[in-house]
Write a protein that holds these residues in place. Structure first.
Motif, PDB file in Angstrom:
ATOM      1  N   UNK A  10       0.853  -1.172   0.000  1.00 35.73           N
ATOM      2  CA  UNK A  10       0.000   0.000   0.000  1.00 35.73           C
ATOM      3  C   UNK A  10       0.898   1.233   0.000  1.00 35.73           C
ATOM      4  N   UNK A  11       0.476   2.272  -0.699  1.00 38.09           N
ATOM      5  CA  UNK A  11       1.254   3.495  -0.717  1.00 38.09           C
ATOM      6  C   UNK A  11       0.286   4.673  -0.682  1.00 38.09           C
ATOM      7  N   UNK A  12       0.659   5.672   0.085  1.00 39.45           N
ATOM      8  CA  UNK A  12      -0.161   6.874   0.163  1.00 39.45           C
ATOM      9  C   UNK A  12       0.351   7.910  -0.835  1.00 39.45           C
ATOM     10  N   UNK A  13      -0.578   8.568  -1.501  1.00 41.31           N
ATOM     11  CA  UNK A  13      -0.249   9.669  -2.405  1.00 41.31           C
ATOM     12  C   UNK A  13      -1.075  10.871  -1.971  1.00 41.31           C
ATOM     13  N   UNK A  14      -0.411  11.957  -1.622  1.00 40.16           N
ATOM     14  CA  UNK A  14      -1.112  13.124  -1.100  1.00 40.16           C
ATOM     15  C   UNK A  14      -0.553  14.405  -1.716  1.00 40.16           C
ATOM     16  N   UNK A  15      -1.390  15.426  -1.732  1.00 40.16           N
ATOM     17  CA  UNK A  15      -0.976  16.740  -2.212  1.00 40.16           C
ATOM     18  C   UNK A  15      -0.888  17.741  -1.056  1.00 40.16           C
ATOM     19  N   UNK A  16      -0.732  17.215   0.163  1.00 38.68           N
ATOM     20  CA  UNK A  16      -0.666  18.060   1.347  1.00 38.68           C
ATOM     21  C   UNK A  16       0.409  17.505   2.270  1.00 38.68           C
ATOM     22  N   UNK A  17       1.378  18.327   2.641  1.00 44.70           N
ATOM     23  CA  UNK A  17       2.507  17.844   3.438  1.00 44.70           C
ATOM     24  C   UNK A  17       2.063  17.378   4.819  1.00 44.70           C
ATOM     25  N   UNK A  18       1.132  18.108   5.420  1.00 45.90           N
ATOM     26  CA  UNK A  18       0.650  17.694   6.731  1.00 45.90           C
ATOM     27  C   UNK A  18       0.038  16.297   6.693  1.00 45.90           C
ATOM     28  N   UNK A  19      -0.731  16.032   5.644  1.00 42.36           N
ATOM     29  CA  UNK A  19      -1.343  14.702   5.504  1.00 42.36           C
ATOM     30  C   UNK A  19      -0.271  13.646   5.274  1.00 42.36           C
ATOM     31  N   UNK A  20       0.760  13.991   4.517  1.00 41.79           N
ATOM     32  CA  UNK A  20       1.859  13.043   4.272  1.00 41.79           C
ATOM     33  C   UNK A  20       2.527  12.655   5.583  1.00 41.79           C
ATOM     34  N   UNK A  21       2.797  13.640   6.421  1.00 46.25           N
ATOM     35  CA  UNK A  21       3.441  13.366   7.708  1.00 46.25           C
ATOM     36  C   UNK A  21       2.532  12.565   8.631  1.00 46.25           C
ATOM     37  N   UNK A  22       1.244  12.844   8.572  1.00 40.95           N
ATOM     38  CA  UNK A  22       0.293  12.101   9.397  1.00 40.95           C
ATOM     39  C   UNK A  22       0.267  10.624   8.997  1.00 40.95           C
ATOM     40  N   UNK A  23       0.294  10.373   7.685  1.00 35.19           N
ATOM     41  CA  UNK A  23       0.319   8.983   7.224  1.00 35.19           C
ATOM     42  C   UNK A  23       1.579   8.270   7.705  1.00 35.19           C
ATOM     43  N   UNK A  24       2.721   8.943   7.618  1.00 33.80           N
ATOM     44  CA  UNK A  24       3.971   8.327   8.080  1.00 33.80           C
ATOM     45  C   UNK A  24       3.887   7.987   9.564  1.00 33.80           C
ATOM     46  N   UNK A  25       3.312   8.896  10.339  1.00 33.22           N
ATOM     47  CA  UNK A  25       3.170   8.664  11.776  1.00 33.22           C
ATOM     48  C   UNK A  25       2.245   7.475  12.053  1.00 33.22           C
ATOM     49  N   UNK A  26       1.127   7.383  11.320  1.00 34.42           N
ATOM     50  CA  UNK A  26       0.187   6.286  11.514  1.00 34.42           C
ATOM     51  C   UNK A  26       0.800   4.941  11.111  1.00 34.42           C
ATOM     52  N   UNK A  27       1.708   4.981  10.164  1.00 38.43           N
ATOM     53  CA  UNK A  27       2.363   3.744   9.731  1.00 38.43           C
ATOM     54  C   UNK A  27       3.378   3.247  10.750  1.00 38.43           C
ATOM     55  N   UNK A  28       3.605   4.035  11.787  1.00 39.38           N
ATOM     56  CA  UNK A  28       4.550   3.640  12.819  1.00 39.38           C
ATOM     57  C   UNK A  28       6.002   3.822  12.417  1.00 39.38           C
ATOM     58  N   UNK A  29       6.241   4.751  11.507  1.00 35.56           N
ATOM     59  CA  UNK A  29       7.608   4.977  11.017  1.00 35.56           C
ATOM     60  C   UNK A  29       8.472   5.584  12.127  1.00 35.56           C
ATOM     61  N   UNK A  30       9.690   5.106  12.238  1.00 37.10           N
ATOM     62  CA  UNK A  30      10.634   5.656  13.207  1.00 37.10           C
ATOM     63  C   UNK A  30      11.767   6.424  12.525  1.00 37.10           C
ATOM     64  N   UNK A  31      12.258   5.906  11.404  1.00 37.17           N
ATOM     65  CA  UNK A  31      13.321   6.581  10.637  1.00 37.17           C
ATOM     66  C   UNK A  31      12.808   6.771   9.210  1.00 37.17           C
ATOM     67  N   UNK A  32      12.659   8.014   8.808  1.00 35.28           N
ATOM     68  CA  UNK A  32      12.075   8.337   7.510  1.00 35.28           C
ATOM     69  C   UNK A  32      13.158   8.881   6.582  1.00 35.28           C
TER      70      UNK A  32
END
Length: 331
Positions: A10-32
């Protein structure tokens, strides 16, 4: 927008930086791992700080991304997630934990429609950043009696209206005059070379121009003539996965050797001025086709596309050049 690219990814595609960061956080990312396009590397601190503000460690990929063909595997770089900025993903070339953020290019819908209002039928397309605006432009044109279409392309350009430097199928799939909506002439020039005729480009502020392929074609044919007399060739093979064309490289090297000339494959990540110093007289480029076209002036030796290479061999054998130029398109 959540995309299922294959049964596991699955991959997220967004046109909003805030939404992009929120998705990364929800995915449990630690090192981006943050990967930026060439025109945005100067703003790296903005993206790195934004990631760290969400309590994730940020790593910066130290080379610009030249397109969605140039996507890094975050795990290979010591990260667990990727934030790729500026491009839309290819279905077959996407890491499992990735967010693609496309900064939107603001488009003056009325001004662009004004620039095209005298056309009877148009096919609209452009780079990733303008895509959210194209339906509104098409709607405004239809309101004014213009038949305006936005079509889905093939392969790398499956997004409706998406035009790449190496794939123009979204415009060619539509009826109507192809129109590129973009800041610069890069995408329109590629389409003009493919069609062999001028192409209309409208910038986001509604300023229209006609992009003529003839000056570029004259330079390309001059390079073909220059390469027709060389004896030693290199065939460039990129180690960027989305630009690697092994079979094409093997075919070109065989063709060169069959003509009684010397040929070796040259493995690169980027085609830089360093290739001029390899002791070879000409290079056939199977990596990004636009490198041959846009970057040739900085090189001392001819760097040709696959089509141009075959034309040089034909000329060397006493044949005639093709009357139609074939743009190197990647699917």
């Amino acid at each position: 927008m959540l995309l299922l690219l294959n049964p596991l990814t699955y991959v997220e595609v967004v046109w909003n930086l805030g939404a992009a960061l929120e998705y990364l956080s929800r995915m449990g990312c630690r090192r981006v791992l943050v990967q930026l396009p060439q025109g945005m590397t100067h703003a790296s601190e903005r993206f790195l700080s934004a990631v760290e503000d969400r309590s994730m460690e940020a790593l910066l990929w130290g080379r610009p991304a030249y397109g969605a063909c140039d996507v890094v595997d975050p795990e290979a770089a010591g990260a667990d997630c990727l934030l790729h900025v500026g491009h839309l993903p290819f279905p077959w070339l996407t890491p499992e934990r990735a967010v693609f953020y496309v900064p939107p290019t603001e488009v003056d819908v009325g001004a662009v429609a004004d620039a095209l209002a005298d056309r009877r039928s148009v096919a609209l397309g452009g780079p990733a950043g303008v895509l959210p605006w194209l339906p509104r432009v098409a709607g405004e044109l239809r309101r004014r009696g213009v038949d305006a279409g936005i079509c889905e392309g093939r392969g790398r350009a499956r997004w409706p209206g998406l035009v790449l430097g190496c794939n123009f199928t979204s415009l060619l799939s539509c009826r109507g005059e192809p129109v590129v909506v973009s800041d610069g002439s890069f995408h329109a020039l590629g389409l003009a070379l493919l069609l062999g005729r001028p192409v209309v480009r409208v910038d986001p502020l509604g300023r229209a121009e006609t992009v003529d392929p003839m000056p570029t074609l004259r330079r390309r044919y001059a390079l073909i003539h220059g390469a027709s007399g060389v004896r030693s060739w290199g065939v460039i093979v990129s180690d960027i996965p989305g630009q690697r064309r092994e079979e094409l490289a093997s075919f070109l090297c065989r063709s060169i050797r069959d003509a009684g000339l010397r040929c070796w494959q040259v493995r690169v990540t980027e085609v830089t001025r360093a290739v001029d110093d390899l002791g070879l007289e000409a290079l056939a480029n199977t990596a990004c086709p636009r490198v041959s076209i846009e970057d040739s002036p900085m090189h001392r030796i001819p760097i040709l596309t696959p089509f141009e290479t075959l034309q040089a061999l034909r000329l060397a054998a006493g044949g005639r050049l093709s009357r139609k130029y074939v743009m190197d398109v990647m699917f």
